[in-house]
Design an enzyme around this catalytic site. Structure first.
Site, PDB file in Angstrom:
ATOM      1  N   GLY A   1       0.820  -1.187   0.000  1.00  0.00           N
ATOM      2  CA  GLY A   1       0.000   0.000   0.000  1.00  0.00           C
ATOM      3  C   GLY A   1       0.863   1.250   0.000  1.00  0.00           C
TER       4      GLY A   1
ATOM      5  N   TYR B   1      11.496   6.446  -1.203  1.00  0.00           N
ATOM      6  CA  TYR B   1      12.872   6.162  -1.621  1.00  0.00           C
ATOM      7  C   TYR B   1      13.530   5.258  -0.598  1.00  0.00           C
ATOM      8  CZ  TYR B   1      17.904   6.796  -2.264  1.00  0.00           C
ATOM      9  OH  TYR B   1      19.248   6.570  -2.427  1.00  0.00           O
ATOM     10  N   HIS B   2      14.291   4.283  -1.077  1.00  0.00           N
ATOM     11  CA  HIS B   2      15.131   3.446  -0.220  1.00  0.00           C
ATOM     12  C   HIS B   2      16.574   3.577  -0.691  1.00  0.00           C
ATOM     13  CE1 HIS B   2      11.577   1.662   1.491  1.00  0.00           C
ATOM     14  NE2 HIS B   2      11.198   1.158   0.330  1.00  0.00           N
TER      15      HIS B   2
ATOM     16  N   ALA C   1       8.554   5.764   7.037  1.00  0.00           N
ATOM     17  CA  ALA C   1       7.433   5.482   6.146  1.00  0.00           C
ATOM     18  C   ALA C   1       7.062   4.016   6.266  1.00  0.00           C
ATOM     19  CB  ALA C   1       7.804   5.816   4.703  1.00  0.00           C
ATOM     20  N   LEU C   2       5.807   3.705   5.997  1.00  0.00           N
ATOM     21  CA  LEU C   2       5.407   2.301   6.075  1.00  0.00           C
ATOM     22  C   LEU C   2       4.375   1.965   5.018  1.00  0.00           C
ATOM     23  CD1 LEU C   2       2.411   1.867   7.707  1.00  0.00           C
ATOM     24  CD2 LEU C   2       3.796   2.849   9.515  1.00  0.00           C
TER      25      LEU C   2
ATOM     26  N   CYS D   1       5.693   9.914  -0.302  1.00  0.00           N
ATOM     27  CA  CYS D   1       4.422   9.324   0.132  1.00  0.00           C
ATOM     28  C   CYS D   1       3.225  10.048  -0.478  1.00  0.00           C
ATOM     29  CB  CYS D   1       4.337   9.291   1.652  1.00  0.00           C
ATOM     30  SG  CYS D   1       5.692   8.348   2.406  1.00  0.00           S
TER      31      CYS D   1
END
Length: 218
Positions: free
Chosen positions: A83, A88-89, A149-150, A180
């Site tokens: 979801g 960014y990672h 963030a999740l 997000c």
């Protein structure tokens, strides 16, 4: 812990919870391993947390809008099945994936989201930083800046994906996106807030807080 080493987090008598530290791993590879793990689960499969970092990548949630990528920075964009919108990672960011049997733990998704956010809030409080939730915008914020963030995916009452915490990373790629899905949303990280934790230390601390949140539901 070294790459691939596992550690039991749950106390004796509690539902098993294993932490696996995966090192720096490809996002796509880790995602496919989560999908396979979840598909192969049965009633005897224990719950796991996977801790890792990723090489630079933008990820877009299944209902996310590609227009939230503002320009081509040369960093790949990968649409995933979690979801949420775009994030960014990169190296120096701690990611913990939660592979949980929600039905067995009697957990609703919204309840789990609150628990994940609370784990981050308590980790930051342990280090003298006040953080909070923002209504309608999942994640954790220090002032107006997002620090965690999740996003989750649920299949057959089991979840995967999880939470990312900015620790000690290059934040400049966030300028290429609406983080997000929010235009102009500032981001921050623990190293800029005076928290002297390495990514490995932050991962262990966050995993401990996540385990304690889950224990309270036992």
């Amino acid at each position: 812990m070294s790459d691939g080493e596992a550690r039991q987090l749950s106390p004796v008598g509690q539902r098993p919870l294993l932490l696996r530290h995966l090192g720096c791993r490809s996002y796509a590879e880790t995602w496919q391993e989560m999908v396979a793990f979840t598909a192969a689960r049965d009633a005897a499969t224990g719950d796991e947390l996977w801790s890792c970092e990723h090489p630079p990548v933008f990820t877009l949630g299944q209902a996310g809008q590609p227009g939230h990528l503002l320009f081509d920075s040369g960093i790949p964009l990968l649409r995933t099945d979690r979801g949420g919108q775009i994030t960014y990672h990169g190296p120096g960011q701690v990611v913990i994936y939660l592979l949980l049997d929600l039905a067995r733990r009697r957990l609703k998704v919204r309840e789990l989201v609150v628990m994940i956010e609370q784990a981050v809030i308590e980790l930051l409080a342990d280090n003298g930083v006040a953080a909070a939730r923002h209504a309608g915008a999942p994640g954790v914020y220090v002032g107006l800046a997002k620090i965690a963030a999740l996003g989750l995916r649920v299949r057959r009452n089991c979840c995967y994906h999880g939470v990312s915490l900015n620790v000690d990373m290059d934040l400049s790629p966030f300028a290429a996106i609406n983080p997000c899905g929010f235009p102009g949303l500032p981001v921050t990280q623990t190293s800029d807030l005076g928290i002297a934790l390495t990514p490995a230390q932050a991962a262990m601390a966050l995993a401990g807080h996540l385990a304690r949140q889950l224990e309270r539901k036992q």
